[in-house]
Design an enzyme around this catalytic site. Structure first.
Site, short mmCIF file in Angstrom:
data_model
loop_
_atom_site.label_atom_id
_atom_site.label_comp_id
_atom_site.label_asym_id
_atom_site.label_seq_id
_atom_site.Cartn_x
_atom_site.Cartn_y
_atom_site.Cartn_z
N HIS A 14 -12.19 -13.31 23.26
CA HIS A 14 -11.59 -14.65 23.42
C HIS A 14 -12.74 -15.64 23.55
O HIS A 14 -13.83 -15.30 24.02
CB HIS A 14 -10.77 -14.60 24.72
CG HIS A 14 -9.97 -15.83 25.02
ND1 HIS A 14 -10.52 -16.96 25.56
CD2 HIS A 14 -8.64 -16.09 24.88
CE1 HIS A 14 -9.57 -17.87 25.75
NE2 HIS A 14 -8.41 -17.37 25.33
N ASP B 35 -13.64 -8.42 30.84
CA ASP B 35 -12.63 -9.48 30.84
C ASP B 35 -11.26 -8.81 30.89
O ASP B 35 -10.78 -8.25 29.90
CB ASP B 35 -12.81 -10.31 29.56
CG ASP B 35 -11.70 -11.34 29.38
OD1 ASP B 35 -10.75 -11.36 30.17
OD2 ASP B 35 -11.79 -12.12 28.41
N GLN C 89 -6.18 -9.94 29.65
CA GLN C 89 -5.00 -9.36 28.99
C GLN C 89 -4.75 -7.92 29.44
O GLN C 89 -3.73 -7.35 29.09
CB GLN C 89 -5.17 -9.39 27.47
CG GLN C 89 -5.23 -10.77 26.86
CD GLN C 89 -3.90 -11.53 26.96
OE1 GLN C 89 -2.84 -10.94 27.12
NE2 GLN C 89 -3.98 -12.84 26.89
N LYS D 71 -1.40 -14.62 34.12
CA LYS D 71 -1.05 -13.63 33.10
C LYS D 71 -0.48 -12.36 33.74
O LYS D 71 -0.17 -11.39 33.05
CB LYS D 71 -2.29 -13.30 32.25
CG LYS D 71 -2.77 -14.53 31.45
CD LYS D 71 -3.70 -14.14 30.36
CE LYS D 71 -4.49 -15.32 29.83
NZ LYS D 71 -3.74 -16.11 28.84
N CYS E 92 -7.40 -18.86 20.49
CA CYS E 92 -8.74 -18.94 21.11
C CYS E 92 -9.55 -17.69 20.80
O CYS E 92 -10.27 -17.17 21.68
CB CYS E 92 -8.66 -19.16 22.62
SG CYS E 92 -7.96 -20.74 23.04
N1 PLP Z 1 -9.86 -13.74 27.99
C1 PLP Z 1 -8.77 -13.33 27.33
C2 PLP Z 1 -8.79 -11.98 26.66
C3 PLP Z 1 -7.64 -14.14 27.27
O1 PLP Z 1 -6.56 -13.72 26.60
C4 PLP Z 1 -7.67 -15.39 27.92
C5 PLP Z 1 -6.50 -16.29 27.82
O2 PLP Z 1 -5.66 -16.16 26.97
C6 PLP Z 1 -8.82 -15.78 28.60
C7 PLP Z 1 -9.89 -14.93 28.63
C8 PLP Z 1 -8.87 -17.09 29.33
O3 PLP Z 1 -7.96 -17.10 30.38
P1 PLP Z 1 -7.69 -18.43 31.20
O4 PLP Z 1 -7.33 -19.48 30.20
O5 PLP Z 1 -6.57 -18.08 32.11
O6 PLP Z 1 -8.95 -18.76 31.92
#
Ligand code: PLP
Length: 483
Positions: free
Chosen positions: A196, A273, A276, A299, A437
């Site tokens: 992401h 990370d 998800q 999430k 993203c």
């Molecule tokens: N990393 C992953 C794999 C994501 O799917 C997301 C959000 O969709 C993020 C990071 C960023 O999360 P946040 O916008 O809640 O900070």
């Protein structure tokens, strides 16, 4: 899985008679750009056999799980669970809301909504200061939530849990508070092609600031990290590795434990990370052994604006502050400041007290359902949905990794992703359409955008049937023959 005839009948029943007139095809150049990248069609190119829903077995081993939930998998009743989520009980464009945008954010159970309500009605106060009853209640609830997070993650102690705004802030915190001190010109950061933007851009900024170099591990045509290529990226200069537990764009579940071990073997620190992953797979910090693990509350059925940075205690202790201000200090003069120990060192200013408490309640909610039970139910629904989507003429699923979470990312021949999203919205079905993203991985599969349906604990087979029927209606086609 319903038969093809049943699917057609269902589409008609749900959304009215499907016209047999072919629809003019909108040839958007982004939908299927000429590309040398592989074009995976849904079922033909699977590296394995799709399991019929009834024959599904969990893909993780018991040793990966924490002790309390090692019992047999219990079936979950999504119809019962959805009653806990009041927002789902509404009509959109005259049809029942079907929420399949869980990768973007999940809906909140009554328990979380009530917990926030209770906080603002009877506990609201700033924390850690003030010798009065409400300060004590708010502090207890906030620190209680931290303890819940620590237990949920299998952390060694609550001191390893820092509350932040979300995954994005947690990654930026590590980049700036750790990376800026530790990295020098020529040092290397390894990420993967799946990431992401939140797990790419902070490292790019760090590279600009320090002269470090970003290296990217490739994925194969199914969207799986090529482990040998990943390992070959490591050198004596690799200081940091950051990768996702689950790809938000494809659903790939990475072999996180193995990837952490490889990075450690090469002397690199590792950030995982979990944005998800956390709601879909049971995690345990002792077995995963990541140096940092990050996720967002929203999430995993918790509030927005709250998230978690887990860090190994000795590492957090060695890290400098992130932001300066109140709460993170133990003593201040004009000449110098002495910082608090972690986690307070990283929680400058008044934090998101109520939502941290709400997150604690969300984690209790999913723990009560059981993460292994959630994963099992999701895998069954994923199999069902994959089979359903394979019946849509012109639909191409992006990414067919062997280990996959409930993400169905696809393009529909002749339709722009935005138009598919809008058409489904008219039927009350919420999916995401766009680049999610995660532009590098979509481009790896030769597209700029996709439609993404993501599954959660309250999704039912009827939700999936409605999605399939809605897509059939859009394509005005009869279901494609299943292989
Ligand atoms: N990393 C992953 C794999 C994501 O799917 C997301 C959000 O969709 C993020 C990071 C960023 O999360 P946040 O916008 O809640 O900070």
């Amino acid at each position: 899985m319903p038969s093809e005839a049943e699917l057609s009948r269902l589409a008609n029943q749900l959304f009215g008679e499907i016209s047999q007139e072919p629809k003019p095809v909108d040839q958007h150049p982004m939908a299927f750009p000429a590309s040398s990248e592989p074009t995976l069609t849904a079922a033909e190119s699977l590296p394995f056999q799709l399991q019929p829903p009834g024959g599904w077995q969990p893909s993780f081993s018991a040793s990966q799980l924490t002790a309390p939930q090692l019992g047999p998998i219990q079936p979950l009743d999504a119809y019962q669970i959805r009653k806990d989520f009041p927002i789902l009980d509404q009509q959109i464009h005259g049809r029942p809301l079907i929420w399949l945008d869980n990768g973007a954010t999940t809906q909140k159970p009554e328990a979380v909504i009530e917990r926030l309500n209770h906080f603002y009605r009877s506990e609201n106060s700033n924390i850690h200061r003030g010798a009065h009853e409400l300060a004590a209640r708010a502090t207890d609830a906030y620190e209680g939530a931290r303890a819940t997070v620590a237990k949920f993650l299998g952390a060694s102690s609550s001191e390893e849990i820092v509350f932040v705004r979300g995954t994005t802030e947690a990654i930026n915190l590590v980049a700036q508070a750790w990376g800026r001190r530790e990295l020098q010109t020529g040092d290397e950061i390894v990420i993967t092609h799946l990431e992401h933007h939140a797990n790419i851009v902070p490292w790019q900024i760090l590279c600009q600031q320090t002269g470090a170099v970003l290296k990217v591990a490739p994925v194969d045509d199914y969207g799986q990290v090529l482990l040998e290529s990943y390992e070959r990226l490591f050198t004596a200069r690799t200081k940091l590795t950051a990768f996702t537990q689950v790809s938000n764009a494809l659903g790939t579940i990475t072999p996180a434990q193995e990837m952490v071990q490889i990075a450690h073997r090469h002397g690199s620190r590792v950030l995982v990370d979990g944005a998800q992953g956390v709601a879909h797979e049971q995690v345990n910090m002792q077995s995963l052994d990541a140096d940092w693990y990050v996720f967002s509350g929203h999430k995993i059925y918790g509030p927005t604006g709250i998230g978690v940075l887990y860090g190994k205690r000795e590492l957090l202790q060695a890290m400098g502050p992130w932001q300066g201000g109140g709460n993170m200090i133990s003593d201040v003069t004009f000449e110098r400041t002495i910082y608090q120990e972690p986690p307070n060192r990283f929680e400058a200013g008044t934090g998101n007290i109520a939502d941290a408490i709400g997150l604690g309640t969300a984690l209790e909610y999913v723990s009560n359902l059981g993460l292994r039970n959630i994963a099992a139910a999701e895998q069954e629904l994923l199999s069902y949905a994959t089979e359903g989507l394979c019946c849509i003429p012109g639909l191409r699923l992006l990414g067919q990794p062997k280990e996959k979470a409930g993400v169905l990312s696809f393009v529909l021949e002749g339709f722009r992703s935005e138009d598919v999203g809008s058409a489904l919205n008219q039927l009350g079905i919420a999916v995401r359409a766009g680049h999610h993203c995660a532009q590098p991985i979509l481009r790896r599969f030769g597209v700029e955008t996709s439609v993404r349906a993501t599954l959660a604990i309250y999704n039912t087979k009827e939700d999936v049937d409605a999605l399939v029927a809605g897509l059939l209606r859009l394509t005005h086609g009869s279901p494609r023959k299943r292989p």
